[in-house]
Design a protein around this motif. Sequence first.
Motif, PDB file in Angstrom:
ATOM      1  N   TYR A 110      57.769  55.039  -1.214  1.00  0.00           N
ATOM      2  CA  TYR A 110      56.670  54.078  -1.225  1.00  0.00           C
ATOM      3  C   TYR A 110      56.673  53.154  -0.007  1.00  0.00           C
ATOM      4  O   TYR A 110      55.799  52.285   0.092  1.00  0.00           O
ATOM      5  N   LEU A 111      57.611  53.314   0.916  1.00  0.00           N
ATOM      6  CA  LEU A 111      57.772  52.319   1.979  1.00  0.00           C
ATOM      7  C   LEU A 111      56.492  52.115   2.780  1.00  0.00           C
ATOM      8  O   LEU A 111      56.011  50.981   2.934  1.00  0.00           O
ATOM      9  N   ASP A 112      55.911  53.174   3.311  1.00  0.00           N
ATOM     10  CA  ASP A 112      54.725  53.025   4.153  1.00  0.00           C
ATOM     11  C   ASP A 112      53.546  52.474   3.363  1.00  0.00           C
ATOM     12  O   ASP A 112      52.836  51.577   3.832  1.00  0.00           O
ATOM     13  N   ARG A 113      53.351  52.986   2.159  1.00  0.00           N
ATOM     14  CA  ARG A 113      52.215  52.526   1.352  1.00  0.00           C
ATOM     15  C   ARG A 113      52.402  51.093   0.892  1.00  0.00           C
ATOM     16  O   ARG A 113      51.434  50.344   0.758  1.00  0.00           O
ATOM     17  N   VAL A 121      53.857  48.737   2.641  1.00  0.00           N
ATOM     18  CA  VAL A 121      53.479  47.905   3.785  1.00  0.00           C
ATOM     19  C   VAL A 121      51.961  47.853   3.912  1.00  0.00           C
ATOM     20  O   VAL A 121      51.378  46.795   4.194  1.00  0.00           O
ATOM     21  N   GLN A 122      51.288  48.982   3.670  1.00  0.00           N
ATOM     22  CA  GLN A 122      49.823  48.986   3.698  1.00  0.00           C
ATOM     23  C   GLN A 122      49.250  48.036   2.644  1.00  0.00           C
ATOM     24  O   GLN A 122      48.227  47.385   2.871  1.00  0.00           O
ATOM     25  N   GLY A 139      63.076  56.234   4.934  1.00  0.00           N
ATOM     26  CA  GLY A 139      61.636  56.309   5.129  1.00  0.00           C
ATOM     27  C   GLY A 139      61.270  55.777   6.499  1.00  0.00           C
ATOM     28  O   GLY A 139      62.103  55.202   7.215  1.00  0.00           O
ATOM     29  N   GLU A 140      60.019  55.963   6.888  1.00  0.00           N
ATOM     30  CA  GLU A 140      59.550  55.495   8.188  1.00  0.00           C
ATOM     31  C   GLU A 140      58.821  54.170   8.010  1.00  0.00           C
ATOM     32  O   GLU A 140      57.901  54.051   7.206  1.00  0.00           O
ATOM     33  N   LEU A 141      59.249  53.164   8.779  1.00  0.00           N
ATOM     34  CA  LEU A 141      58.674  51.832   8.688  1.00  0.00           C
ATOM     35  C   LEU A 141      57.694  51.612   9.830  1.00  0.00           C
ATOM     36  O   LEU A 141      58.063  51.734  11.000  1.00  0.00           O
ATOM     37  N   ASN A 142      56.454  51.289   9.495  1.00  0.00           N
ATOM     38  CA  ASN A 142      55.427  51.017  10.498  1.00  0.00           C
ATOM     39  C   ASN A 142      55.588  49.572  10.965  1.00  0.00           C
ATOM     40  O   ASN A 142      55.025  48.642  10.382  1.00  0.00           O
TER      41      ASN A 142
END
Length: 327
Positions: free
Chosen positions: A220-223, A225-226, A245-248
């Motif tokens: 859920y990391l990217d979502r 942050v969104q 996960g990938e962090l924006n």
Amino acid sequence: MRAITIPEPGGPEALVWTEVPDPVPGEGEVLVEVTASAVNRADIMQRQGFYDPPPGASPYPGLECSGRVSALGPGVSGWSVGDEVCALLAGGGYAEKVVVPAGQLLPVPEGVGLKEAAALPEVVCTVWSNVFMVSHLRPGETLLVHGGSSGIGTMAIQLGKAVGAKVAVTAGTEEKLERCAELGADILINYREQDFVAEVKEATGGAGADVILDNMGAKYLDRNVQALAVNGRLAIIGMQGGRKGELNIGMLLAKRAAVSATSLRARPPGEKAAIVAAVREHVWPLLAGGHVRPIVDRELPMSDASAAHRVVEESGHIGKVLLVAAP
């Protein structure tokens, strides 16, 4: 005494109820005769061999309990033999007796039964430390809680509402969402059928969530942050959806947002004592006033911990599953 041991990591059948040596309280510690403990995801990870107790902690699972003080170690004041208490533990709750640092003890709140008090310490300390002490949720803000029907989730909903926040939750069934609504949740999101980012944005007029309490981690990391609002705070407390996960960072910078990740079990006793003191000051009056309550799905004998683990792993429960010691 008897305790649940884990001779070899594995499935629920790896939990064995057997005779073990009695613990002895040391300096600043209290011996508690356990009435009940509660099942947490960390216990399941320990049983599977993925989450060893911190150095010096009991080897038996169980991160919280309730019971009666049966002995005081040297240097303990403010507690007496016979006091009804609940306690935050680094381990050892699945047993007939457990040693607890005195700073991690709490009195059983007024209006709460001794058994059901076992459902409080881990969830209340986790929610209060992350949502309030770290993320500083304020009245009028929006709190998004993933896993709203879990033990953590049901407490986060109630505490969020108690301070005047709007609460959004995700859950996987309509029944679970209905229970979340009964506890005060304002925004109900079925994560199997709806996009929580879109739902939170729509419900907040495009602003997003000011605080997100997340048990999923990487998935859920990217979502998450969104879904954050400008100046939003994401508190990660679990990795049910993976570790990496990938962090924006660009989006994080644009929103002037923050990501924190904490655990409770491995904290030193002084930090745990500070959290417990804050919980006693801020949350215990809410429990005594009936504004917040522990949510217990069912009680099972402590000797049948394997059945309780199966219940929690199947995720069909709402709130906490208790393990009750024999009278």
